[in-house]
Write an enzyme that holds these catalytic residues in place. Structure first.
Site, PDB file in Angstrom:
ATOM      1  N   GLU A  60      -4.604   6.804 -40.405  1.00 50.52           N
ATOM      2  CA  GLU A  60      -4.416   7.248 -41.791  1.00 50.52           C
ATOM      3  C   GLU A  60      -3.109   6.725 -42.389  1.00 50.52           C
ATOM      4  O   GLU A  60      -3.065   6.298 -43.546  1.00 50.52           O
ATOM      5  CB  GLU A  60      -4.459   8.779 -41.871  1.00 50.52           C
ATOM      6  CG  GLU A  60      -5.839   9.390 -41.732  1.00 50.52           C
ATOM      7  CD  GLU A  60      -6.248   9.592 -40.280  1.00 50.52           C
ATOM      8  OE1 GLU A  60      -5.477   9.201 -39.373  1.00 50.52           O
ATOM      9  OE2 GLU A  60      -7.328  10.153 -40.058  1.00 50.52           O
ATOM     10  N   HIS A 129      -9.630  21.379 -39.422  1.00 52.67           N
ATOM     11  CA  HIS A 129     -10.525  20.714 -40.369  1.00 52.67           C
ATOM     12  C   HIS A 129     -10.830  21.582 -41.587  1.00 52.67           C
ATOM     13  O   HIS A 129     -11.661  21.219 -42.398  1.00 52.67           O
ATOM     14  CB  HIS A 129     -11.864  20.394 -39.701  1.00 52.67           C
ATOM     15  CG  HIS A 129     -11.788  19.491 -38.529  1.00 52.67           C
ATOM     16  ND1 HIS A 129     -11.251  19.878 -37.334  1.00 52.67           N
ATOM     17  CD2 HIS A 129     -12.183  18.202 -38.364  1.00 52.67           C
ATOM     18  CE1 HIS A 129     -11.331  18.876 -36.471  1.00 52.67           C
ATOM     19  NE2 HIS A 129     -11.887  17.849 -37.073  1.00 52.67           N
TER      20      HIS A 129
END
Length: 327
Positions: A60, A129
């Site tokens: 990322e 998450h």
């Protein structure tokens, strides 16, 4: 108008903007051959090819940094994370580069960059998450933060974000991808940034929400109506810039406000909105501004505990009763 699911509206916005402007491209994990972790990018690799729909490794920070560099030299990247929770790996790139380079360069550099991903609770996907991350980024000057609730707004706001010359963060509730709604077909349809909408008129209390919580607020308002309580729902759509005018206008009409959001209560966007209401509309208030938020704990995996932690309609109703002094 065409009826689209939320994920289809997001895809339509990207496709239309990529057809309109060849500088726009998409990069992220599984956006190409797998067609998106939630199938948002389905068919885009076949349509635009691997030069404009780019599968990235699990890096990322790397593909965010490369995209910031690409934006600096004139491209208009769209970065997809598998979840906003994973954007924490790229936080330094977003905070210290994307948000600051225009100001640090004296306006010589623009960063026309869109960062988008699922945000907030899902169903038993665990604490790493499941959290709403908008408050981390709405805190930062130089960033714009959007959180639509309706498919039409998703398309119109994302198109505006892609055309914007500043870094824009686009928060998509994981639980809304299947929600259907009418979406304009006009390729020039956009929704301006920083403008809230009234999704339900009311006179007794303002419920201010965004993203998934707009739908929870609609559910709560239907139950409150059975009690004779008229709730107005303000869908902010954009958290930075924030539409103060619409918030104050609604509170001036109802004289009571409940802010409903999925973030944690401590230092969240709800606290910012409560502060602005008390500063800008203090004389209009008949009760303190209250918040219905996720509880101040990491998200549990257990299904019953997860539902207990996430704000439900019952938590909004409880707070509405309190501002109306009915409990």
């Amino acid at each position: 108008m065409t009826v689209l699911r939320f994920r289809e509206a997001v895809r339509a916005a990207m496709v239309e903007e990529m057809e309109r402007d060849e500088r726009v491209y998409l990069v992220g994990e599984e956006v190409g051959h797998y067609q998106g972790a939630y199938k948002v990018t389905e068919g885009m690799l076949d349509k635009f090819g691997s030069r404009r729909v780019i599968d990235a490794p699990i890096t990322e920070s790397g593909f965010t940094g490369i995209s910031i560099g690409a934006a600096m030299v004139g491209l208009r990247p769209i970065v997809e994370y598998m979840t906003w929770n994973f954007s924490a790996v790229a936080f330094d790139q977003i905070l210290n580069n994307a948000a600051k380079l225009r100001q640090m360069s004296g306006g010589q550099l623009s960063i026309p960059l869109v960062l988008r991903a699922p945000n907030g609770s899902a169903k038993q996907v665990g604490s790493q998450h499941s959290h709403a991350m908008e408050h981390f980024y709405a805190h930062v000057p130089g960033l714009k933060v959007l959180a639509p609730a309706m498919p039409a707004d998703a398309k119109g706001l994302l198109k505006s974000a892609i055309r914007d010359d500043n870094p824009v963060l686009f928060m998509e509730s994981e639980t809304l991808y299947g929600v259907k709604g009418e979406v304009p077909d006009d390729p020039d349809f956009i929704v301006p940034l920083g403008v809230a909408s009234i999704v339900r008129e009311g006179t007794d209390v303002s419920i201010i929400a965004w993203s998934r919580m707009v739908h929870v607020a609609i559910e709560a308002a239907a139950e409150l109506e059975k009690e004779g309580i008229s709730a107005e729902i303000v869908d902010l759509r954009s958290l930075r810039p924030l539409d103060e005018e619409t918030i104050v206008k609604s509170v001036t009409k109802t004289h009571r406000a409940v802010v409903a959001h999925e973030g944690w209560p401590y230092g969240g966007v709800g606290a910012e909105i409560a502060d602005r209401i008390q500063r800008l509309a203090f004389d209009e208030l008949d009760a303190p501004v209250l918040r219905a938020t996720t509880l101040d704990v990491p998200m549990p995996y257990n299904a019953r505990l997860e539902q207990y932690v996430i704000p439900q309609a019952s938590r909004i109703i409880e707070n509405v009763h309190r501002v109306l002094y009915k409990s």
